[in-house]
Design a protein around this motif. Structure first.
Motif, PDB file in Angstrom:
ATOM      1  N   THR A  86       1.039  -1.079   0.101  1.00 31.18           N
ATOM      2  CA  THR A  86       0.158  -0.131  -0.005  1.00 31.18           C
ATOM      3  C   THR A  86       0.817   1.367  -0.083  1.00 31.18           C
ATOM      4  OG1 THR A  86       0.032  -0.050   2.395  1.00 31.18           O
ATOM      5  CG2 THR A  86      -1.711  -1.062   1.194  1.00 31.18           C
ATOM      6  N   PRO A  87       0.415   2.359  -0.475  1.00 29.28           N
ATOM      7  CA  PRO A  87       1.002   3.714  -0.263  1.00 29.28           C
ATOM      8  C   PRO A  87       1.685   3.871   1.290  1.00 29.28           C
ATOM      9  CG  PRO A  87      -0.890   4.006  -1.528  1.00 29.28           C
ATOM     10  CD  PRO A  87      -1.050   2.747  -0.849  1.00 29.28           C
ATOM     11  N   ARG A  88       0.972   3.521   2.177  1.00 25.20           N
ATOM     12  CA  ARG A  88       1.331   3.677   3.632  1.00 25.20           C
ATOM     13  C   ARG A  88       2.527   2.832   3.950  1.00 25.20           C
ATOM     14  NH1 ARG A  88      -2.222   3.397   9.017  1.00 25.20           N
ATOM     15  NH2 ARG A  88      -0.361   3.647  10.463  1.00 25.20           N
ATOM     16  N   ALA A  89       2.568   1.649   3.208  1.00 21.92           N
ATOM     17  CA  ALA A  89       3.591   0.572   3.424  1.00 21.92           C
ATOM     18  C   ALA A  89       4.933   1.073   2.734  1.00 21.92           C
ATOM     19  CB  ALA A  89       3.094  -0.820   2.950  1.00 21.92           C
ATOM     20  N   GLN A  90       4.706   1.620   1.400  1.00 23.84           N
ATOM     21  CA  GLN A  90       5.866   2.253   0.738  1.00 23.84           C
ATOM     22  C   GLN A  90       6.423   3.165   1.259  1.00 23.84           C
ATOM     23  OE1 GLN A  90       5.323   2.691  -3.710  1.00 23.84           O
ATOM     24  NE2 GLN A  90       5.661   4.884  -3.221  1.00 23.84           N
ATOM     25  N   ARG A  91       5.496   4.052   2.120  1.00 23.53           N
ATOM     26  CA  ARG A  91       6.357   5.100   2.689  1.00 23.53           C
ATOM     27  C   ARG A  91       7.080   4.610   4.054  1.00 23.53           C
ATOM     28  NH1 ARG A  91       1.273   7.657   2.098  1.00 23.53           N
ATOM     29  NH2 ARG A  91       0.521   7.207   3.952  1.00 23.53           N
ATOM     30  N   ARG A 111      12.216  -5.124  -3.293  1.00 19.43           N
ATOM     31  CA  ARG A 111      13.389  -4.551  -4.037  1.00 19.43           C
ATOM     32  C   ARG A 111      12.679  -3.851  -5.189  1.00 19.43           C
ATOM     33  NH1 ARG A 111      15.882  -9.469  -2.206  1.00 19.43           N
ATOM     34  NH2 ARG A 111      15.193 -10.621  -4.233  1.00 19.43           N
ATOM     35  N   LYS A 112      11.604  -4.489  -5.972  1.00 24.30           N
ATOM     36  CA  LYS A 112      11.143  -3.612  -7.098  1.00 24.30           C
ATOM     37  C   LYS A 112      10.558  -2.669  -6.921  1.00 24.30           C
ATOM     38  CE  LYS A 112      10.524  -8.256  -9.356  1.00 24.30           C
ATOM     39  NZ  LYS A 112       9.306  -9.447  -9.936  1.00 24.30           N
ATOM     40  N   ARG A 113       9.764  -2.550  -5.492  1.00 22.58           N
ATOM     41  CA  ARG A 113       8.973  -1.402  -5.217  1.00 22.58           C
ATOM     42  C   ARG A 113      10.154  -0.142  -5.009  1.00 22.58           C
ATOM     43  NH1 ARG A 113       3.863   0.224  -4.096  1.00 22.58           N
ATOM     44  NH2 ARG A 113       3.651  -1.531  -5.463  1.00 22.58           N
ATOM     45  N   LEU A 114      11.369  -0.591  -4.300  1.00 29.84           N
ATOM     46  CA  LEU A 114      12.152   0.370  -3.948  1.00 29.84           C
ATOM     47  C   LEU A 114      12.911   0.889  -5.219  1.00 29.84           C
ATOM     48  CD1 LEU A 114      14.044  -1.009  -0.714  1.00 29.84           C
ATOM     49  CD2 LEU A 114      12.531   1.083  -1.037  1.00 29.84           C
ATOM     50  N   GLY A 115      13.045  -0.019  -6.226  1.00 32.87           N
ATOM     51  CA  GLY A 115      13.739   0.468  -7.328  1.00 32.87           C
ATOM     52  C   GLY A 115      12.783   1.353  -8.363  1.00 32.87           C
ATOM     53  N   LYS A 116      11.560   1.341  -8.248  1.00 31.90           N
ATOM     54  CA  LYS A 116      10.635   2.133  -8.719  1.00 31.90           C
ATOM     55  C   LYS A 116      10.618   3.516  -8.345  1.00 31.90           C
ATOM     56  CE  LYS A 116       7.180  -1.040 -10.435  1.00 31.90           C
ATOM     57  NZ  LYS A 116       5.747  -1.683 -10.423  1.00 31.90           N
ATOM     58  N   ASN A 117      11.028   3.555  -6.842  1.00 29.12           N
ATOM     59  CA  ASN A 117      11.212   4.906  -6.278  1.00 29.12           C
ATOM     60  C   ASN A 117      12.812   5.406  -6.319  1.00 29.12           C
ATOM     61  OD1 ASN A 117       8.843   6.008  -4.577  1.00 29.12           O
ATOM     62  ND2 ASN A 117       8.857   3.555  -4.731  1.00 29.12           N
ATOM     63  N   GLY A 118      13.606   4.859  -7.281  1.00 27.29           N
ATOM     64  CA  GLY A 118      14.967   5.189  -7.431  1.00 27.29           C
ATOM     65  C   GLY A 118      15.911   4.755  -6.267  1.00 27.29           C
ATOM     66  N   LEU A 119      15.657   3.734  -5.529  1.00 30.53           N
ATOM     67  CA  LEU A 119      16.680   3.186  -4.583  1.00 30.53           C
ATOM     68  C   LEU A 119      17.021   1.825  -4.857  1.00 30.53           C
ATOM     69  CD1 LEU A 119      14.310   4.513  -1.430  1.00 30.53           C
ATOM     70  CD2 LEU A 119      16.718   5.279  -2.221  1.00 30.53           C
ATOM     71  N   HIS A 120      18.167   1.804  -5.301  1.00 31.47           N
ATOM     72  CA  HIS A 120      18.756   0.532  -5.982  1.00 31.47           C
ATOM     73  C   HIS A 120      19.718   0.186  -4.652  1.00 31.47           C
ATOM     74  CE1 HIS A 120      16.513   1.189  -9.679  1.00 31.47           C
ATOM     75  NE2 HIS A 120      17.048   2.688  -9.562  1.00 31.47           N
TER      76      HIS A 120
END
Length: 238
Positions: A50-55, A89-98
């Protein structure tokens, strides 16, 4: 005729807004059909993060870039969000974190940092000929079997050398072979293996046996300068 007039309208709007005519046509048709231009719900599985989990993920890796995907997985599980580590890892990658291997830099004290900065400012405008006549020297360790452990950090582009994204290294820590070396703008000089403990006497012997031969081989001018750091054995008066 109606079709022709609509195309003229599409063309006029496209020119006024600076967007493709096909985009204008699609938006108008969507409004006529659904009465809205917002993105409509699509078929398929909803994202588990969810957006909250992503944050939460972004906040945790921003605070501590060395956090592993397994640790992030456990963190989400504590708030009843069950996902695979690869999904994180994929979700962090979509936010520019690798995941990247952190850069290694010598651990410097505030005193060392000030000294390095002052040195840089003092010689900032020195001509190239000045730097071509310097013999740089130092000791280092060589790990015979490479690094024992690999680490990763979550970071964005151009943040490799931020303090939280690097792993400090300590001089001589856990080395297998110690060597002394030198170089100048014209190339590398001699290399000497250090046997046993490095002290002032050993350092002076290495300089006596290797500095002048290196200066001759590198063809430095008579006004050459020996550059070394402020290690106690380098500045000893013995």
């Amino acid at each position: 005729l109606r079709s022709i007039s609509l195309e003229r309208v599409f063309k006029a709007i496209s020119k006024a807004l600076g967007i493709q005519r096909t985009t204008v046509r699609a938006i108008i048709h969507k409004w006529r059909r659904h009465g809205t231009v917002v993105n409509l719900p699509r078929s398929g599985r909803l994202p588990k993060i969810t957006p909250r989990a992503q944050r939460r993920l972004i906040q945790e890796v921003t605070k501590d870039p060395t956090t592993t995907s397994k640790e992030l997985q456990a963190s989400l599980a504590s708030v009843k969000v069950s996902v695979h580590a690869s999904t994180i890892r994929k979700r962090l990658g979509k936010n520019g974190l690798h995941g990247r291997v952190p850069r290694r830099k010598p651990l410097l004290s505030k005193k060392n940092i000030r000294a390095c900065l002052n040195f840089s400012k003092t010689h900032l405008d020195d001509p190239q000929v000045f730097w071509e006549n310097i013999l740089w020297t130092n000791e280092t360790k060589v790990e015979l079997f490479g690094r024992c452990v690999s680490h990763y950090v979550w970071r964005k582009r151009n943040t490799a050398f931020q303090k939280k994204n690097i792993i400090p290294t300590v001089k001589y820590g856990g080395g297998s072979v110690m060597v002394w070396g030198c170089f100048a703008a014209s190339g590398p000089g001699r290399l000497a293996v250090i046997n046993g403990t490095m002290n002032s006497a050993v350092y002076q012997r290495i300089l006596k046996e290797n500095v002048r031969p290196s200066v001759r081989e590198l063809k430095l001018k008579r006004t050459w300068v020996l550059q070394q750091d402020n290690d106690p054995k380098h500045t000893s008066k013995s």
